[in-house]
Scaffold this active site. Structure first.
Site, short mmCIF file in Angstrom:
data_model
loop_
_atom_site.label_atom_id
_atom_site.label_comp_id
_atom_site.label_asym_id
_atom_site.label_seq_id
_atom_site.Cartn_x
_atom_site.Cartn_y
_atom_site.Cartn_z
N PRO A 367 39.20 -31.80 -15.98
CA PRO A 367 39.15 -32.43 -14.65
C PRO A 367 38.39 -31.52 -13.69
O PRO A 367 38.97 -30.72 -12.96
CB PRO A 367 40.63 -32.57 -14.28
CG PRO A 367 41.30 -31.46 -15.02
CD PRO A 367 40.53 -31.26 -16.30
N ASP A 550 37.53 -26.02 -13.10
CA ASP A 550 38.59 -26.78 -13.76
C ASP A 550 39.76 -26.88 -12.79
O ASP A 550 40.41 -25.88 -12.47
CB ASP A 550 39.01 -26.06 -15.04
CG ASP A 550 39.98 -26.84 -15.88
OD1 ASP A 550 40.71 -27.70 -15.32
OD2 ASP A 550 40.05 -26.61 -17.09
N HIS A 551 40.06 -28.11 -12.33
CA HIS A 551 41.07 -28.29 -11.28
C HIS A 551 42.48 -28.00 -11.78
O HIS A 551 43.41 -27.83 -10.98
CB HIS A 551 40.99 -29.72 -10.74
CG HIS A 551 41.37 -29.83 -9.29
ND1 HIS A 551 42.66 -29.68 -8.85
CD2 HIS A 551 40.64 -30.07 -8.18
CE1 HIS A 551 42.71 -29.84 -7.53
NE2 HIS A 551 41.48 -30.06 -7.10
N ARG A 552 42.68 -27.90 -13.09
CA ARG A 552 44.00 -27.54 -13.61
C ARG A 552 44.33 -26.08 -13.29
O ARG A 552 45.51 -25.70 -13.22
CB ARG A 552 44.05 -27.75 -15.12
CG ARG A 552 43.93 -29.20 -15.56
CD ARG A 552 43.81 -29.32 -17.07
NE ARG A 552 42.59 -28.69 -17.56
CZ ARG A 552 42.24 -28.67 -18.86
NH1 ARG A 552 43.04 -29.22 -19.76
NH2 ARG A 552 41.11 -28.09 -19.23
#
Length: 578
Positions: A367, A550-552
């Site tokens: 994401p 990476d938005h995680r």
């Protein structure tokens, strides 16, 4: 006077047991110096082993699936010229002349007819394994890797392939006989036009399963490939873009694995067919006797995949997503382009084939969000130009040096990663729960262009190097890339990647994160722009930065802080000393 030259695997760093994935020549082929003989592939990259001399291939000492290390003999070449051993550091194969007077029995003959013994390969601890089927008869013509007979343990079956092309002159066993490792099975007569030399009996005779990747052109992000045949990497320049590392290969099952029931039941020729299509043979359901996978099964799987009816690639393990297989994708459009006008069909380069699958995986599985920031590099560029003028006759160490903007970018990125350590991490799903691996080293990859695709050399321990060191090392890596001499170790271990299209143009773009990294920096073309200083508009040199994260791991606030801090460092590099 002609002499036999041994071609050996060159210096490939610390890699051991690297599998051979392709033989590019056969016995009897004439090759010139630097022609590729075989392709090997580590878990991160592929490279070709070239011939150091011109001549005729008299013997191949390896087959697909064999695992090699530095110094392993690849082939024997009959050369009319004295072959000088290529320096191992240059990535070329090591050549060791073999005395021309050596007895003929000590090496396979290429021109004269010969009889090759086919024996049971290493099948582990299995003894008295029965033969359940003979697939050829005396007089049949076979090709290398064609199946000769089938063995069956109490768990699974496996085929014994021919290691050479030729004619079956004698079968030493029959259905019902029980065999073990080393038992003589058949004799195959290889004529003057034979295409392979007998493989040592100590090596497993069966090739291995293919890498799990889609049948369409594959490809991957970058910790990855580069080597002769995979496309030589060009020098880094502002027009370079990112490359995602090569897709890791699955472990290669041995003959013992097959008899233990731990591998798909398919003949070597079917495995090779699946490998050429990029199909993971383990995912193909078999319709043959005892569940054997036939060539038609592989074709049906590919048709189902292309048509959207079959299973797609397996999900990435441990990352909680359904992978590509969990998406309800429309079938790929089937169009006869020729009906609209003239067309030309060209093959994808090796690098693009390797990178496509991983690019698709990273695009779907990560994401990612891209954040943009402008850096004022007016003073930095003026400083760089000034230092380069002063260093024309030699840098601080007395050597001629030239600072590049890339060196400053690397230095600034390392400083920003030290301030925001989440950018120097990777997600790990090997345990029961996902965890975050925080790295204490700072290895920076930079994308390098090549006519056939992109590669990413990696500068190790960038935190301990000055800008002159960084500029010099990146230049040396770029030169090796241009000459196709990058080793797999030169493209591994990156914590963060810098990609640039500035030499071409553009005001911003969204680079794809190179898993397992969590961020990548895109750099576009700098331009003079009017900037308000509180009293008037003044011309300033502005460099657009595009950070994909990476938005995680990295949320919007953290990514923006990183970008702003990076722009501040580039505007005034004195901040890097604070």
């Amino acid at each position: 006077m002609a002499q036999i030259v041994e071609v050996k695997v060159p210096d490939i760093g610390d890699f051991k047991d690297v599998p051979v994935i392709e033989l590019l020549v056969k016995v009897g082929d004439r090759v010139t110096a630097e022609d590729s003989l075989i392709t090997v592939e580590s878990d991160k990259a592929t490279m070709d082993v070239p011939s150091p001399v011109s001549g005729v291939v008299t013997a191949l000492q390896l087959k697909v699936g064999d695992k090699v290390s530095e110094g392993t003999v690849v082939a024997l070449i009959d050369s009319a010229e004295t072959a000088a051993a290529a320096p191992a550091s240059g990535g070329a194969a090591v050549a060791a002349p073999v005395a021309a007077s050596a007895p003929a029995a000590s090496r396979p003959a290429a021109a004269a007819a010969a009889v090759v013994e086919v024996r049971v390969p290493d099948i582990g601890d299995f003894k008295d394994v029965p033969i359940i089927e003979l697939l050829v008869k005396v007089g049949d013509e076979v090709k290398a890797e064609d199946s000769l007979m089938t063995l069956e343990s109490d768990k699974a079956t496996m085929d014994i392939p021919s290691p050479v092309s030729g004619v079956v002159s004698e079968l030493k066993v029959q259905v019902g006989d029980k065999v073990k490792e080393g038992v003589l099975l058949a004799l195959v007569k290889v004529g003057a036009g034979g295409t392979a030399a007998a493989a040592p009996a100590s090596r497993p005779a069966e090739p291995v399963a293919a890498t799990p990747r889609a049948p369409a052109p594959a490809a991957a992000p970058a910790d990855a490939p580069a080597a002769r045949g995979a496309g030589s990497a060009a020098d880094f320049r502002p027009g370079d873009t990112e490359l995602i590392p090569a897709q890791p290969r699955v472990s290669m099952p041995t003959a013992a694995d097959r008899l233990s029931g731990h591998a798909a039941h398919a003949s070597p020729s079917v495995r090779r067919f699946a490998r050429e299509l990029g199909v993971d043979i383990a995912k193909v359901p078999g319709t043959g006797p005892k569940g054997r996978i036939l060539q038609g099964d592989v074709q049906a799987w590919v048709k189902g995949f292309i048509g959207g009816a079959g299973p797609l690639a397996a999900p990435a393990a441990g990352f909680g997503g359904a992978g590509l297989g969990g998406l309800e994708l429309l079938p790929w459009p089937k169009i006869d382009f020729a009906k609209f006008g003239a067309i030309e069909v060209l093959p994808l380069s090796r690098i693009k084939k390797i990178s496509g699958a991983n690019l698709s995986r990273n695009w779907v599985m990560i994401p990612a969000v891209t954040y943009h920031e402008d850096a004022d590099i007016t003073d930095l560029e003026a400083f760089r130009v000034q230092i380069n003028k002063e260093s024309e006759k030699g840098g601080p160490d007395g050597k001629a040096s030239k600072l590049t903007m890339l060196a400053f970018l690397i230095k600034a990125c390392v400083k920003a990663m030290q301030k925001y350590p989440e950018f120097n991490s990777s997600l790990d799903a090997s345990g029961t729960e996902m965890s975050l691996v925080m790295k204490k080293y700072f290895n920076i990859g930079f994308a390098a262009d090549t006519p056939n695709g992109l590669v990413v050399p990696v500068i190790k321990n960038a935190e301990s190097k000055g800008v002159f060191d960084l500029a010099r090392e990146s230049g040396e890596l770029a030169k090796q890339a241009r000459e196709g001499k990058l080793k797999p170790a030169d493209m591994q271990g990156a914590c963060f990647t810098i990609s640039s299209v500035g030499g071409i143009g553009g005001t911003g773009f969204a680079p794809i994160v190179n898993a397992p990294e969590v961020a990548i920096l895109g750099v576009s073309k700098s331009a003079m722009k009017p900037v308000w200083d509180g009293k008037a508009f003044v011309p300033r040199l502005i460099l657009p930065l595009s950070l994909t994260a990476d938005h995680r791991v990295i949320d919007g606030a953290l990514a923006t802080r990183f970008n702003v801090y990076l722009a501040q460092l580039l505007a005034d590099m004195r901040r890097s000393m604070l």
